[in-house]
Enzyme design. Structure first.
Site, PDB file in Angstrom:
ATOM      1  N   LYS A  16      14.578 -20.201 -25.855  1.00  0.00           N
ATOM      2  CA  LYS A  16      13.483 -20.101 -26.824  1.00  0.00           C
ATOM      3  C   LYS A  16      13.136 -18.639 -27.094  1.00  0.00           C
ATOM      4  O   LYS A  16      12.895 -18.248 -28.237  1.00  0.00           O
ATOM      5  CB  LYS A  16      12.268 -20.887 -26.319  1.00  0.00           C
ATOM      6  CG  LYS A  16      12.479 -22.392 -26.417  1.00  0.00           C
ATOM      7  CD  LYS A  16      11.500 -23.201 -25.585  1.00  0.00           C
ATOM      8  CE  LYS A  16      11.898 -24.680 -25.617  1.00  0.00           C
ATOM      9  NZ  LYS A  16      11.101 -25.515 -24.722  1.00  0.00           N
ATOM     10  N   GLN A  32       6.101 -25.558 -21.198  1.00  0.00           N
ATOM     11  CA  GLN A  32       7.397 -26.157 -20.869  1.00  0.00           C
ATOM     12  C   GLN A  32       7.205 -27.339 -19.918  1.00  0.00           C
ATOM     13  O   GLN A  32       6.580 -27.208 -18.863  1.00  0.00           O
ATOM     14  CB  GLN A  32       8.312 -25.101 -20.234  1.00  0.00           C
ATOM     15  CG  GLN A  32       9.712 -25.581 -19.923  1.00  0.00           C
ATOM     16  CD  GLN A  32      10.501 -25.956 -21.169  1.00  0.00           C
ATOM     17  OE1 GLN A  32      10.455 -25.276 -22.179  1.00  0.00           O
ATOM     18  NE2 GLN A  32      11.221 -27.054 -21.099  1.00  0.00           N
ATOM     19  N   ASP A  41       5.032 -27.877 -30.415  1.00  0.00           N
ATOM     20  CA  ASP A  41       5.885 -28.937 -29.864  1.00  0.00           C
ATOM     21  C   ASP A  41       5.642 -30.277 -30.552  1.00  0.00           C
ATOM     22  O   ASP A  41       6.449 -31.191 -30.437  1.00  0.00           O
ATOM     23  CB  ASP A  41       5.627 -29.090 -28.358  1.00  0.00           C
ATOM     24  CG  ASP A  41       6.752 -28.519 -27.511  1.00  0.00           C
ATOM     25  OD1 ASP A  41       7.885 -28.393 -28.018  1.00  0.00           O
ATOM     26  OD2 ASP A  41       6.513 -28.200 -26.331  1.00  0.00           O
TER      27      ASP A  41
END
Length: 280
Positions: A52, A96, A119
């Site tokens: 990322k 995460q 997300d």
């Protein structure tokens, strides 16, 4: 031979488009910043976080990394999220997953400002998708829609079957296919006569989490097969939920593992980050 849907090439094209968009935004003095939080040192998570960061650097957006120890408390994590919510320079916040067992993932997801939920996991984002309003969409399902569209595969009017009903892939995938006017069936571990259901699919999306479970007995001749799974087999080679060698000969199009769905997830995360900065 089936059309091999090349996720690497399609994700690279999306990143190039985003790179241009970021340059245009910078010319208007709009700067985009993604904050990535990782709790603990799970090796797979560390790889994802690294990828990322690389993607952010490539398209020209700033990334802030918060690598917190395993013993970080839920209160400490929520406090950091609150600070990032209030920080006007931060456009996107990503925590995460998975988190250590002593931290409630749902509480953490709900703590992120929906305007920074790149997300697409916040209940407000999911609710917006359900009722057809604007909002961030979970990156893997959004990436699959792009794979289909950019490969010239029509969704409207097609019989679409999703195997798996997770909040991250299965459910949002079904909603996105509906949005594209597909006729959608969601199957899962309690589905009776799974093979009969999946053999109706013009587009079969497999997110079941079991290596090589889907063989040609589950697939209609000429179907498009999208494999979301990723595993290591007995020889430590990557494979998906679909037995590729068995299924590919009867498909019209199929995604490989690796190199299919995987690269799209990060490309769509970058897309969400750019959108978060662009609407501010």
């Amino acid at each position: 031979m089936p059309q091999i849907i090349d996720g690497k090439a399609i994700s690279a094209a999306i990143k190039e488009e985003l790179k241009e968009k970021v340059e245009e935004l910078k010319a208007r003095d709009v700067h985009i910043c993604l904050a990535v939080i990782q709790v603990g040192n799970d090796p797979a998570s560390a790889v994802y976080v690294g990828n990322k960061k690389k993607a952010c650097a490539y398209i020209g957006i700033e990334s802030l990394a918060y690598e917190l120890p395993e013993e970080t408390t839920q209160e400490e994590l929520l406090r950091l999220i609150g600070e990032l919510n209030a920080n006007q320079k931060v456009n996107g916040i990503l925590v995460q997953l998975p988190l250590p067992k002593h931290i409630d993932e749902n509480d953490v997801i709900r703590a992120i400002d929906p305007k920074k939920d790149v997300d697409g996991f916040h209940p407000q984002s999911v609710g917006a998708l359900c009722i057809g309003q604007e909002g961030f969409v979970s990156c893997t399902p959004a990436g699959i829609i792009q794979l289909l569209k950019r490969s010239g595969i029509e969704i409207a009017g097609k019989e679409c079957v999703v195997i798996g009903r997770s909040n991250i892939v299965g459910k949002p995938m079904a909603l996105l296919l509906l949005r594209e006017n597909g006729t959608v069936t969601v199957t899962h571990s309690r589905t009776k006569d799974l093979k009969e259901v999946t053999k109706r699919a013009d587009i079969l999306i497999v997110a079941i989490g079991k290596p090589k479970m889907i063989t040609k007995e589950y697939v209609k001749e000429g179907a498009v097969v999208i494999d979301v799974g990723i595993h290591r087999n007995e020889n430590n080679k990557l494979c998906g939920d679909v037995d590729y060698d068995d299924v590919a000969p009867i498909c019209s199009a199929i995604t490989p593992v690796p190199g299919g769905v995987g690269p799209m997830t990060i490309a769509m995360l970058m897309h969400n980050c750019v959108e978060a900065g662009n609407v501010r």
